[in-house]
Structure formats: structure tokens, C-alpha cells
Scaffold this motif. Structure first.
Motif, short mmCIF file in Angstrom:
data_model
loop_
_atom_site.label_atom_id
_atom_site.label_comp_id
_atom_site.label_asym_id
_atom_site.label_seq_id
_atom_site.Cartn_x
_atom_site.Cartn_y
_atom_site.Cartn_z
N PHE A 12 0.81 -1.22 0.00
CA PHE A 12 0.00 0.00 0.00
C PHE A 12 0.85 1.27 0.00
N PHE A 13 1.76 1.36 0.97
CA PHE A 13 2.54 2.59 1.16
C PHE A 13 4.00 2.26 1.47
N GLY A 14 4.87 3.17 1.09
CA GLY A 14 6.28 3.06 1.47
C GLY A 14 7.18 2.41 0.45
N GLY A 15 6.61 1.93 -0.67
CA GLY A 15 7.43 1.28 -1.68
C GLY A 15 8.56 2.17 -2.15
N GLY A 16 9.75 1.62 -2.25
CA GLY A 16 10.95 2.39 -2.62
C GLY A 16 11.83 2.61 -1.41
N THR A 17 11.21 2.85 -0.23
CA THR A 17 12.02 3.03 0.98
C THR A 17 12.52 1.69 1.50
N VAL A 30 7.14 0.25 5.22
CA VAL A 30 6.06 0.00 4.27
C VAL A 30 4.84 -0.51 5.02
N ILE A 31 3.69 -0.38 4.38
CA ILE A 31 2.46 -1.03 4.84
C ILE A 31 2.04 -1.97 3.72
N SER A 32 1.86 -3.25 4.04
CA SER A 32 1.48 -4.22 3.02
C SER A 32 0.63 -5.32 3.64
N THR A 33 0.01 -6.10 2.77
CA THR A 33 -0.74 -7.26 3.22
C THR A 33 -0.54 -8.40 2.24
N LEU A 224 3.60 9.95 4.37
CA LEU A 224 2.31 9.42 4.00
C LEU A 224 2.08 8.04 4.62
N THR A 225 3.14 7.26 4.76
CA THR A 225 3.02 5.95 5.40
C THR A 225 2.61 6.11 6.86
N ASN A 226 3.20 7.08 7.55
CA ASN A 226 2.80 7.36 8.93
C ASN A 226 1.35 7.81 9.00
N LYS A 227 0.95 8.63 8.05
CA LYS A 227 -0.43 9.12 7.99
C LYS A 227 -1.39 7.97 7.74
N LEU A 242 -8.15 7.47 -0.17
CA LEU A 242 -7.79 8.74 -0.80
C LEU A 242 -6.28 8.97 -0.76
N LEU A 243 -5.66 8.55 0.32
CA LEU A 243 -4.22 8.75 0.49
C LEU A 243 -3.42 7.95 -0.54
#
Length: 325
Positions: A12-17, A30-33, A224-227, A242-243
Motif C-alpha cells: 500500500f505505502f512506502g514502496g521504494g524506501t 512500508v504497509i502491506s498485506t 504518507l506511510t505514517n499518515k 484517498l491517500l
């Protein structure tokens, strides 16, 4: 016969870091499932009836050789060498989703292959060691330009916040958002196959990791990952959707190859027909498009993208496991 079952993942978020080029200097997350679509790897001792080969590998091709060095499949070659399995082995691969589509398939393959072959060798291993082993094989032995999140997701399973430390270590933290909000998130997500196959390494190698602009982009992605974590903890699932759009607009700035005219066209169509946000999964360039839409817009969205394959899925809680031994 030994068979492992290893999930694909949605990031979902954080890809690349999660690339060492970034997190060894700055940290990352990252956030993933994982989802209920799987890679299956079976292995067994090769029956003693074959005189022309002592290693057999079946995937989209069939390879029958006598030496590991003769195998064309780089990942299998690397794993067999790492585990010191030289001969008398037969390996089969089957996957629920196509390779090179942004679902972490290559790392799910590596993790699943390790799971099967370690069981074959009667060796036990923790989830953390399994993930570290897969990362080492892909990044150091196969010399692939890949991140570190997919191997961890495939090993652990579940909806997680994975944090990467400057010392190279990582932590996996389960995200508990309650069954009602989890179901809402799961039910409002869609993945559509763009029909574009690409190699993640070719896209990710064009990311800008070491200039001023990339530093700003990656810091924005981390914020954005923290958000996103905060939205999940507060049950703000639509805001989470939306994020995704905001993060996608930032990620596209990392490389001109992350998106293209066709992807932009599909995404714009989705936004006009009820999607709050979304992104191309994985490194970019093609594969699966993830979209989030409220229930009232589901049919409208699906109708607008009816020429693209919509793959239904549910979240999964388990990482790679042996299902037959």
C-alpha cells in the motif's frame, strides 16, 4: 513429495524506501498485506530411472540438466547453490497469478522454494531467518536490484507495518484495525490486470535514490506511510483510500518509467468512475492496478474497466508454509 504454499502481497505505502540504497542511510517503512493467491512449489528426490539428467525443473519451461550451472533459471540456481543441493532433485512451480505483475511473485517464489528445500533437508527455520535468507539470495547472490519488503511479507503473512533500520535489520508489526474496518478495507479494494508484463528490476533501477529531489520524494512517501497508519488505527478507511492517490502521484516522480500513457488512461477512467485512489502495484510500469472505491461505486467502477481482468481476493494472515510433506 514436499509442497510449500506462499502468498502474494499487496503493497500500500512506502514502496521504494525498502531498497537498501535508501534505508541503509535513512531507514524506511512500508504497509502491506498478503492475499489468498499463492505460489506453490513442490520438490522431491528425483526417481532413479533417468539416465540423462539428475536435476529437473518445471515452470513455464522444463529444464533437465546434470549440473546446477546448466540451469537457466537464476533464482533456482542461486537457491540450490546456497543450500548446497547438487543433484537428484525435482522441482515444480505453479502460481495463481502471472509473474512480473507487481504482486511480489519473484520473492514469493524464492521464499516458497527455500521453504520446500529446507523441509527437504529437514532443517527448521524461523520466519525472520527465512526472510533474511531470501533477501540475501536475491540481492547478494543473484545480484538483483530488488527491495526487501516482498521477502518479508511472503515469510510472515498478514497486514503489517514493516520497518527497515539503518543497520540492515527490520521489524514486523501487525496492524490491528478491528474486524469491521478490516472487512471494509478488504471489500473496497480491487486489483485489475493491465495486461502489461514488465521486469521490476528494469523499472526500479531507474529510481532516483541519490539526488535532492529523490530525498524529498522519499521523505514525503515516509510521511504518507505514517499518515496511513494513523488512518487505519482511527478507522478512517475512506481517507486511507484517498491517500493512495496522493502517494501514487509522488511515486510517479521517482522515474518516468513507473507509469505510461496506458496506465494513466486506465487510472483516470477509474477515478472518473468512483475510485478514490489507487496505484500500480510493485515497481511500476505495468502489472496489476490497485484501486479503492466506496461500496456505492463498485458496480460503476467494474463496468468502466470491464475489458481488464478483475481478480477477486481476500486478505490472508499466514506466510509461507508447508502444506504437504
Amino acid at each position: 513429495m514436499i509442497i510449500s504454499k506462499t502468498p502474494y502481497r499487496i503493497s500500500f505505502f512506502g514502496g521504494g524506501t525498502d531498497y537498501p540504497s535508501w534505508y541503509l542511510k535513512n531507514g524506511g517503512q512500508v504497509i502491506s498485506t498478503t492475499i489468498n493467491r499463492y505460489v506453490y512449489i513442490s520438490c522431491r528426490s528425483l526417481p532413479p530411472f533417468f539416465k540423462t539428467h539428475n536435476l529437473r525443473l518445471a515452470y513455464s519451461k522444463i529444464e533437465e540438466v546434470n549440473k546446477i550451472s546448466e540451469l537457466n533459471h537464476k533464482s533456482v540456481r542461486s537457491v540450490l547453490n546456497y543450500l548446497d543441493i547438487k543433484k537428484n532433485i525435482e522441482i515444480h512451480y505453479d502460481g495463481d497469478l502471472p509473474a512480473r505483475s507487481g504482486m511480489g511473485s519473484s520473492s514469493s517464489f524464492t521464499v516458497g522454494l527455500l521453504s520446500s528445500l529446507l523441509k527437504y533437508k529437514k532443517e527448521k527455520i524461523s520466519k525472520k531467518k527465512l526472510a533474511k535468507m531470501a533477501i540475501h539470495i536475491e540481492q547478494k547472490i543473484s545480484k538483483e536490484f530488488v527491495g526487501s519488503q516482498d521477502q518479508i511479507a511472503a515469510s510472515y503473512g498478514g497486514l503489517n507495518n514493516i520497518r527497515f533500520k539503518k543497520d540492515g535489520n527490520f521489524s514486523v508489526n501487525k496492524i490491528n484495525i478491528g474486524i469491521k474496518n478490516l472487512n471494509k478495507l478488504e471489500n473496497n479494494l480491487f486489483i485489475f490486470f493491465t495486461g502489461i508484463s514488465r521486469t521490476a528490476e528494469n523499472i526500479a533501477s531507474t529510481y532516483l535514490f541519490n539526488n535532492k529531489d529523490s530525498y524529498i520524494y522519499f521523505r514525503s512517501i515516509d510521511k504518507l506511510t505514517n499518515k496511513a497508519k494513523l488512518f487505519l488505527s482511527e478507522g478512517k478507511i475512506n481517507e486511507f483510500g484517498l491517500l493512495l492517490d496522493e502517494a501514487w502521484q509522488i511515486k510517479k516522480k521517482l522515474s518516468k518509467r513507473i507509469s505510461n500513457n496506458k496506465i494513466d488512461e486506465i487510472y483516470d477512467c477509474a477515478k472518473k468512475n468512483g475510485a478514490l485512489g489507487g496505484k500500480i502495484l510493485g515497481a511500476g510500469g505495468g502489472g496489476f492496478l490497485l484501486l479503492y472505491a466506496e461500496k456505492k461505486n463498485h458496480e460503476k467502477l467494474k463496468k468502466s474497466l470491464k475489458k481488464y481482468l478483475n481478480v477477486p481476493f481476500n486478505f490472508s494472515k499466514e506466510g509461507s508454509k508447508i502444506i504437504l510433506s
